[in-house]
Design a protein around this motif. Structure first.
Motif, PDB file in Angstrom:
ATOM      1  N   THR A  62     -33.769 -14.073 -18.145  1.00 23.79           N
ATOM      2  CA  THR A  62     -33.181 -15.282 -18.718  1.00 23.79           C
ATOM      3  C   THR A  62     -34.259 -16.272 -19.135  1.00 23.79           C
ATOM      4  O   THR A  62     -34.007 -17.121 -20.002  1.00 23.79           O
ATOM      5  CB  THR A  62     -32.225 -15.952 -17.716  1.00 23.79           C
ATOM      6  N   TYR A  63     -35.450 -16.169 -18.543  1.00 26.18           N
ATOM      7  CA  TYR A  63     -36.528 -17.070 -18.916  1.00 26.18           C
ATOM      8  C   TYR A  63     -37.020 -16.800 -20.335  1.00 26.18           C
ATOM      9  O   TYR A  63     -37.684 -17.642 -20.936  1.00 26.18           O
ATOM     10  CB  TYR A  63     -37.719 -16.930 -17.965  1.00 26.18           C
ATOM     11  N   TYR A  86     -24.421 -13.164 -21.531  1.00 25.36           N
ATOM     12  CA  TYR A  86     -25.722 -12.528 -21.322  1.00 25.36           C
ATOM     13  C   TYR A  86     -26.138 -12.591 -19.857  1.00 25.36           C
ATOM     14  O   TYR A  86     -26.589 -11.580 -19.289  1.00 25.36           O
ATOM     15  CB  TYR A  86     -26.797 -13.192 -22.185  1.00 25.36           C
ATOM     16  N   VAL A  87     -25.990 -13.746 -19.225  1.00 28.61           N
ATOM     17  CA  VAL A  87     -26.371 -13.865 -17.812  1.00 28.61           C
ATOM     18  C   VAL A  87     -25.518 -12.933 -16.954  1.00 28.61           C
ATOM     19  O   VAL A  87     -26.019 -12.309 -16.017  1.00 28.61           O
ATOM     20  CB  VAL A  87     -26.252 -15.328 -17.331  1.00 28.61           C
ATOM     21  N   ILE A  89     -31.561 -20.563 -22.842  1.00 26.46           N
ATOM     22  CA  ILE A  89     -31.290 -20.501 -21.399  1.00 26.46           C
ATOM     23  C   ILE A  89     -32.466 -21.061 -20.613  1.00 26.46           C
ATOM     24  O   ILE A  89     -32.288 -21.820 -19.652  1.00 26.46           O
ATOM     25  CB  ILE A  89     -30.979 -19.057 -20.963  1.00 26.46           C
ATOM     26  N   SER A  90     -33.687 -20.707 -21.011  1.00 22.10           N
ATOM     27  CA  SER A  90     -34.852 -21.218 -20.290  1.00 22.10           C
ATOM     28  C   SER A  90     -34.945 -22.736 -20.415  1.00 22.10           C
ATOM     29  O   SER A  90     -35.368 -23.422 -19.474  1.00 22.10           O
ATOM     30  CB  SER A  90     -36.143 -20.560 -20.791  1.00 22.10           C
ATOM     31  N   VAL A 102     -27.027  -9.661 -17.236  1.00 21.68           N
ATOM     32  CA  VAL A 102     -28.281  -9.570 -16.483  1.00 21.68           C
ATOM     33  C   VAL A 102     -28.023  -9.047 -15.068  1.00 21.68           C
ATOM     34  O   VAL A 102     -28.839  -8.303 -14.513  1.00 21.68           O
ATOM     35  CB  VAL A 102     -28.973 -10.951 -16.450  1.00 21.68           C
ATOM     36  N   THR A 156     -29.030 -17.425  -5.435  1.00 21.18           N
ATOM     37  CA  THR A 156     -28.320 -16.650  -6.450  1.00 21.18           C
ATOM     38  C   THR A 156     -27.882 -15.305  -5.884  1.00 21.18           C
ATOM     39  O   THR A 156     -26.713 -14.911  -6.011  1.00 21.18           O
ATOM     40  CB  THR A 156     -29.210 -16.437  -7.684  1.00 21.18           C
ATOM     41  N   HIS A 180     -22.178 -24.774 -13.099  1.00 24.77           N
ATOM     42  CA  HIS A 180     -22.355 -24.468 -14.519  1.00 24.77           C
ATOM     43  C   HIS A 180     -21.625 -25.457 -15.418  1.00 24.77           C
ATOM     44  O   HIS A 180     -21.971 -25.601 -16.593  1.00 24.77           O
ATOM     45  CB  HIS A 180     -21.866 -23.040 -14.796  1.00 24.77           C
ATOM     46  N   GLU A 182     -24.302 -17.123 -24.009  1.00 25.65           N
ATOM     47  CA  GLU A 182     -25.275 -17.283 -22.922  1.00 25.65           C
ATOM     48  C   GLU A 182     -24.661 -16.889 -21.591  1.00 25.65           C
ATOM     49  O   GLU A 182     -25.290 -16.195 -20.774  1.00 25.65           O
ATOM     50  CB  GLU A 182     -25.774 -18.724 -22.888  1.00 25.65           C
ATOM     51  N   PHE A 229     -33.193 -11.457 -13.212  1.00 21.47           N
ATOM     52  CA  PHE A 229     -32.946 -12.851 -13.549  1.00 21.47           C
ATOM     53  C   PHE A 229     -34.104 -13.441 -14.369  1.00 21.47           C
ATOM     54  O   PHE A 229     -33.904 -14.372 -15.146  1.00 21.47           O
ATOM     55  CB  PHE A 229     -32.721 -13.679 -12.289  1.00 21.47           C
TER      56      PHE A 229
END
Length: 282
Positions: free
Chosen positions: A45-46, A112-113, A51-52, A116, A72, A100, A109, A42
């Motif tokens: 994502t930063y 992508y998450v 996203i960050s 992840v 999470t 969300h 995005e 996770f």
């Protein structure tokens, strides 16, 4: 027997029996690895500026990093343990979609998450697991997250694990960049690792977390420590752990207890306590 579950996994069809396979992988075969890998992944994502920025704006990680990190994982494990149609899973899914919906998040995005949660944990098992994942496990993991993504309204999900890996790597090559938000979020999240140690050994948590970040993410987040020999030693210790585990019997029962005790929930949790302040999981 160490291969207690392997024969069952080999005999199952990942398109039909994907949930059972993924349950065996995450809750029986590699529970510690998967939970830690989910936390570590996770952090990627930063390193995605858009996203960050959203994560920083929400304020959840800065204000409640331990709760945010655990919630999470617990929400994902609730769905894994019960399947998508169970009442608990339905409540978790409704809460995830509601959380969300508040933010302007692009499909790339979201995709992508989702990746992840799929790609880095499988790569973690390749590196640190007591064995490498079976073909059925790659396919089942992809099928599980494809189903999760579709139930969250995510479009354009790659059609196989290999295709998702290609898309994921290309997205990172184009988008991973250091930002002030990303560096700040990582600093707050270090408390997840620090919390696992006595106060006077808290620095070990930061050292451990930074050492286990892969080099691509370390560069994108501007992480400089610990020194290379320390990183190699920590990563080597995790690889050695995997080899040692080959000589231990596999778990006969699930490692996940719904509502169970965690560092963030020392008396156990209820679904309504998961997620940011507000209505919670209903």
């Amino acid at each position: 027997m160490r291969d207690r579950h392997v024969a069952e996994i080999r005999a199952l069809d990942p398109e039909v029996d994907y949930l059972r396979i993924y349950q065996l992988t995450t809750l029986y075969e590699f529970p510690f690895d998967v939970f830690l890998a989910l936390q570590m992944s996770f952090y990627r994502t930063y390193a995605i500026p858009s996203i960050s920025a959203t994560l920083a704006k929400s304020g959840e990680i800065a204000a409640r990093p331990i709760k945010r990190g655990e919630d999470t994982g617990l929400m994902v494990f609730e769905i894994v343990a019960h399947g998508f149609e169970h009442e608990r899973s339905q409540k978790v899914l409704r809460a995830m979609n509601a959380m969300h919906k508040k933010w302007d998040i692009s499909q790339d995005e979201f995709r992508y998450v989702l990746g992840v949660f799929l790609v880095p944990p499988m790569r973690w098992l390749e590196t640190y697991g007591y064995r490498k994942p079976l073909p059925q496990e790659y396919a089942a993991a992809h099928r599980f997250y494809r189903e999760l993504g579709e139930r969250m309204g995510i479009t354009g999900i790659p059609g196989s694990y290999a295709e998702f890996v290609d898309w994921f790597d290309a997205y990172e090559r184009e988008n991973l960049k250091p930002t002030v938000d990303g560096h700040t979020l990582l600093g707050a999240s270090h408390r997840l690792f620090v919390n696992r140690f006595p106060a006077w050994l808290g620095f070990l948590g930061i050292t451990l977390g930074n050492a286990l970040l892969d080099d691509v993410v370390r560069d994108a987040l501007g992480v400089t420590g610990p020194p290379a020999p320390v990183r190699w030693a920590i990563r080597g210790a995790f690889r050695l752990r995997g080899r040692v585990l080959r000589f231990f019997d596999a778990r006969p029962e699930s490692a996940f207890t719904p509502g169970g005790v965690t560092p963030g929930y020392p008396e156990g949790y209820t679904l309504d306590r998961l997620g940011p302040p507000g209505p919670g999981v209903r």
